[in-house]
Write a protein that holds these residues in place. Structure first.
Motif, PDB file in Angstrom:
ATOM      1  N   GLN A 160       6.105  -0.936 -23.926  1.00 33.45           N
ATOM      2  CA  GLN A 160       6.508  -0.384 -22.156  1.00 33.45           C
ATOM      3  C   GLN A 160       5.885   0.823 -22.271  1.00 33.45           C
ATOM      4  N   ILE A 161       5.063   1.034 -20.711  1.00 33.51           N
ATOM      5  CA  ILE A 161       4.447   2.274 -20.365  1.00 33.51           C
ATOM      6  C   ILE A 161       5.613   2.778 -18.564  1.00 33.51           C
ATOM      7  N   ARG A 162       5.454   4.011 -19.578  1.00 34.51           N
ATOM      8  CA  ARG A 162       6.486   4.620 -18.448  1.00 34.51           C
ATOM      9  C   ARG A 162       5.530   5.770 -17.135  1.00 34.51           C
ATOM     10  N   THR A 163       4.545   5.455 -17.802  1.00 35.61           N
ATOM     11  CA  THR A 163       3.484   6.125 -16.533  1.00 35.61           C
ATOM     12  C   THR A 163       3.254   4.784 -15.014  1.00 35.61           C
ATOM     13  N   SER A 164       3.791   5.825 -13.967  1.00 35.54           N
ATOM     14  CA  SER A 164       3.620   5.271 -12.935  1.00 35.54           C
ATOM     15  C   SER A 164       2.595   4.388 -12.695  1.00 35.54           C
ATOM     16  N   TYR A 165       2.417   4.048 -11.536  1.00 35.72           N
ATOM     17  CA  TYR A 165       0.944   3.206 -10.981  1.00 35.72           C
ATOM     18  C   TYR A 165       0.384   4.171 -10.730  1.00 35.72           C
ATOM     19  N   LEU A 166       0.750   5.432  -9.874  1.00 32.78           N
ATOM     20  CA  LEU A 166       0.396   6.571  -9.547  1.00 32.78           C
ATOM     21  C   LEU A 166      -0.785   7.054 -10.618  1.00 32.78           C
ATOM     22  N   GLY A 167       0.319   7.755 -11.592  1.00 32.24           N
ATOM     23  CA  GLY A 167      -0.301   8.118 -12.816  1.00 32.24           C
ATOM     24  C   GLY A 167      -1.674   7.640 -13.330  1.00 32.24           C
ATOM     25  N   LEU A 168      -1.259   6.704 -12.832  1.00 33.08           N
ATOM     26  CA  LEU A 168      -2.515   5.212 -14.755  1.00 33.08           C
ATOM     27  C   LEU A 168      -3.199   5.248 -13.884  1.00 33.08           C
ATOM     28  N   LEU A 169      -3.227   5.662 -12.096  1.00 32.34           N
ATOM     29  CA  LEU A 169      -4.460   5.455 -10.598  1.00 32.34           C
ATOM     30  C   LEU A 169      -5.658   6.431 -11.195  1.00 32.34           C
ATOM     31  N   LEU A 170      -4.313   7.501 -11.771  1.00 37.22           N
ATOM     32  CA  LEU A 170      -5.164   8.832 -11.243  1.00 37.22           C
ATOM     33  C   LEU A 170      -6.131   8.807 -13.194  1.00 37.22           C
ATOM     34  N   GLU A 171      -5.219   8.779 -13.811  1.00 34.76           N
ATOM     35  CA  GLU A 171      -6.008   9.219 -15.737  1.00 34.76           C
ATOM     36  C   GLU A 171      -7.037   8.194 -15.945  1.00 34.76           C
ATOM     37  N   SER A 172      -7.529   6.932 -14.741  1.00 31.09           N
ATOM     38  CA  SER A 172      -8.452   6.360 -14.819  1.00 31.09           C
ATOM     39  C   SER A 172     -10.152   6.630 -14.779  1.00 31.09           C
ATOM     40  N   PHE A 209       5.192  18.687  -7.563  1.00 30.23           N
ATOM     41  CA  PHE A 209       5.869  16.961  -8.054  1.00 30.23           C
ATOM     42  C   PHE A 209       5.416  16.111  -9.029  1.00 30.23           C
ATOM     43  N   PRO A 210       4.020  16.549  -9.621  1.00 34.28           N
ATOM     44  CA  PRO A 210       4.130  16.526 -10.719  1.00 34.28           C
ATOM     45  C   PRO A 210       4.709  17.094 -12.015  1.00 34.28           C
ATOM     46  N   GLU A 211       4.864  17.841 -12.016  1.00 30.01           N
ATOM     47  CA  GLU A 211       5.153  19.021 -12.963  1.00 30.01           C
ATOM     48  C   GLU A 211       7.122  18.815 -13.054  1.00 30.01           C
ATOM     49  N   THR A 212       7.671  18.314 -12.266  1.00 31.76           N
ATOM     50  CA  THR A 212       8.979  17.848 -11.685  1.00 31.76           C
ATOM     51  C   THR A 212       9.243  16.678 -12.069  1.00 31.76           C
ATOM     52  N   ASP A 213       8.338  15.568 -12.270  1.00 34.07           N
ATOM     53  CA  ASP A 213       8.758  14.413 -12.247  1.00 34.07           C
ATOM     54  C   ASP A 213       9.333  12.911 -10.699  1.00 34.07           C
ATOM     55  N   GLU A 214       9.290  13.569 -10.141  1.00 33.48           N
ATOM     56  CA  GLU A 214       9.586  13.504  -8.511  1.00 33.48           C
ATOM     57  C   GLU A 214       8.326  12.427  -8.136  1.00 33.48           C
ATOM     58  N   ALA A 215       8.261  11.894  -7.070  1.00 26.87           N
ATOM     59  CA  ALA A 215       7.892  11.477  -6.069  1.00 26.87           C
ATOM     60  C   ALA A 215       8.257  11.072  -4.766  1.00 26.87           C
ATOM     61  N   THR A 226       0.839  -1.170  -0.341  1.00 28.38           N
ATOM     62  CA  THR A 226      -0.008  -0.173  -0.243  1.00 28.38           C
ATOM     63  C   THR A 226       0.939   1.423   0.011  1.00 28.38           C
ATOM     64  N   ASP A 227       0.650   1.961  -0.958  1.00 25.16           N
ATOM     65  CA  ASP A 227       1.706   3.371  -1.513  1.00 25.16           C
ATOM     66  C   ASP A 227       0.960   4.230  -1.021  1.00 25.16           C
ATOM     67  N   THR A 228       1.416   4.867   0.029  1.00 25.01           N
ATOM     68  CA  THR A 228       0.927   6.619  -0.265  1.00 25.01           C
ATOM     69  C   THR A 228       1.316   8.066  -1.032  1.00 25.01           C
ATOM     70  N   TYR A 229       1.351   8.605  -1.604  1.00 27.14           N
ATOM     71  CA  TYR A 229       1.962   9.187  -1.881  1.00 27.14           C
ATOM     72  C   TYR A 229       2.112  10.813  -1.863  1.00 27.14           C
ATOM     73  N   TYR A 230       2.463  12.041  -1.895  1.00 31.08           N
ATOM     74  CA  TYR A 230       2.930  12.665  -0.840  1.00 31.08           C
ATOM     75  C   TYR A 230       2.887  14.393  -1.966  1.00 31.08           C
ATOM     76  N   ASP A 231       2.129  15.243  -1.790  1.00 32.16           N
ATOM     77  CA  ASP A 231       2.293  16.697  -2.796  1.00 32.16           C
ATOM     78  C   ASP A 231       3.072  16.541  -1.554  1.00 32.16           C
ATOM     79  N   ALA A 232       4.506  18.417  -2.608  1.00 30.23           N
ATOM     80  CA  ALA A 232       5.140  18.768  -1.069  1.00 30.23           C
ATOM     81  C   ALA A 232       4.489  20.217  -1.634  1.00 30.23           C
ATOM     82  N   PRO A 233       5.038  21.107  -0.757  1.00 28.46           N
ATOM     83  CA  PRO A 233       3.785  22.355  -0.513  1.00 28.46           C
ATOM     84  C   PRO A 233       4.688  23.485  -0.313  1.00 28.46           C
ATOM     85  N   HIS A 234       6.511  22.852  -1.266  1.00 26.24           N
ATOM     86  CA  HIS A 234       7.454  24.208  -2.132  1.00 26.24           C
ATOM     87  C   HIS A 234       7.866  24.127  -3.120  1.00 26.24           C
ATOM     88  N   ARG A 235       7.043  22.763  -4.213  1.00 27.81           N
ATOM     89  CA  ARG A 235       7.085  22.587  -5.298  1.00 27.81           C
ATOM     90  C   ARG A 235       6.264  21.461  -5.713  1.00 27.81           C
TER      91      ARG A 235
END
Length: 209
Positions: A197-209, A46-52, A35-44
């Motif tokens: 090959q799919i380069r989108t993360s599982y998080l990205g695929l979930l948010l797109e579904s 992450f979707p724009e910087t391609d970090e996680a 079970t993976d919980t992903y976080y958004d940062a207050p200072h930048r």
């Protein structure tokens, strides 16, 4: 440390069967639920910087350590109460042909406590991805990439689908191309197409579904 990863959609039953016959040295490593919980940062962003940044809780799925073993065998069953929590930072993708990233990871004692640390620093939980994973250690029998040890992971991801990941870790960026080619050869041995090959993360695929 760099994580070289290639991911394709797949029918997991067919891949399980192929693992038994493919020209690969295959060692089952058991099954887990993550079970993976992903976080958004207050200072930048992450979707724009391609970090996680994520907190992962992992527990062993009950059953034999080797999926090929039956409940009547002498194999010791996995302890489905055993849990592990890790925090991971993933940097931006470093090439255009795989999901290779810089990765920094460490164990933490308690997910809720570390969540409280992040929350007090202004990080916000964005989404949770749950998946059941079967892991195999794989070494190509011969050819490109046989100097690497790969992890082949069969993933059933809630609300996303079934996928196979082939990955390995490197310290030297100069070996990225060779490791990536080796991962492609593992996919081909499993009768999977690297071009899928799919380069989108599982998080990205979930948010797109």
């Amino acid at each position: 440390m760099y994580e070289v990863e290639v991911k394709v959609p797949a029918e997991l039953d067919r891949v399980r069967a192929r693992l038994e016959d493919a020209p690969l040295e295959v060692t089952p490593q058991g099954a887990v639920v993550q079970t993976d919980t992903y976080y958004d940062a207050p200072h930048r962003s992450f979707p724009e910087t391609d970090e996680a940044l994520r907190i992962r809780n992992e527990r062993h799925r009950s059953g034999p350590a080797d999926p090929s073993e039956t409940a009547d065998s002498d194999a010791e069953p996995r302890d489905d109460t055993a849990e592990e929590t890790r925090v991971t930072y993933k940097g931006p993708l470093v090439d255009e042909e795989s999901k290779t990233r810089e990765e920094v990871e460490t164990a933490v004692g308690d997910a809720e406590t570390f969540d409280a640390v992040l929350t007090n620093l202004g990080f916000e939980a964005a989404a949770t991805v749950r998946k059941e994973r079967e892991r195999y250690t794989v070494v190509p029998a011969d050819g490109e990439g046989d100097e690497f040890e790969f992890t082949v992971t069969l993933d059933a991801v809630d609300d996303v689908g079934e996928y196979v990941e082939v990955e390995t870790e490197l310290e030297d960026e100069r070996a990225l191309e060779s490791a990536r080619d080796g991962a492609y050869n593992v996919l081909r041995a499993l009768e999977l197409d690297p071009d899928d090959q799919i380069r989108t993360s599982y998080l990205g695929l979930l948010l797109e579904s």
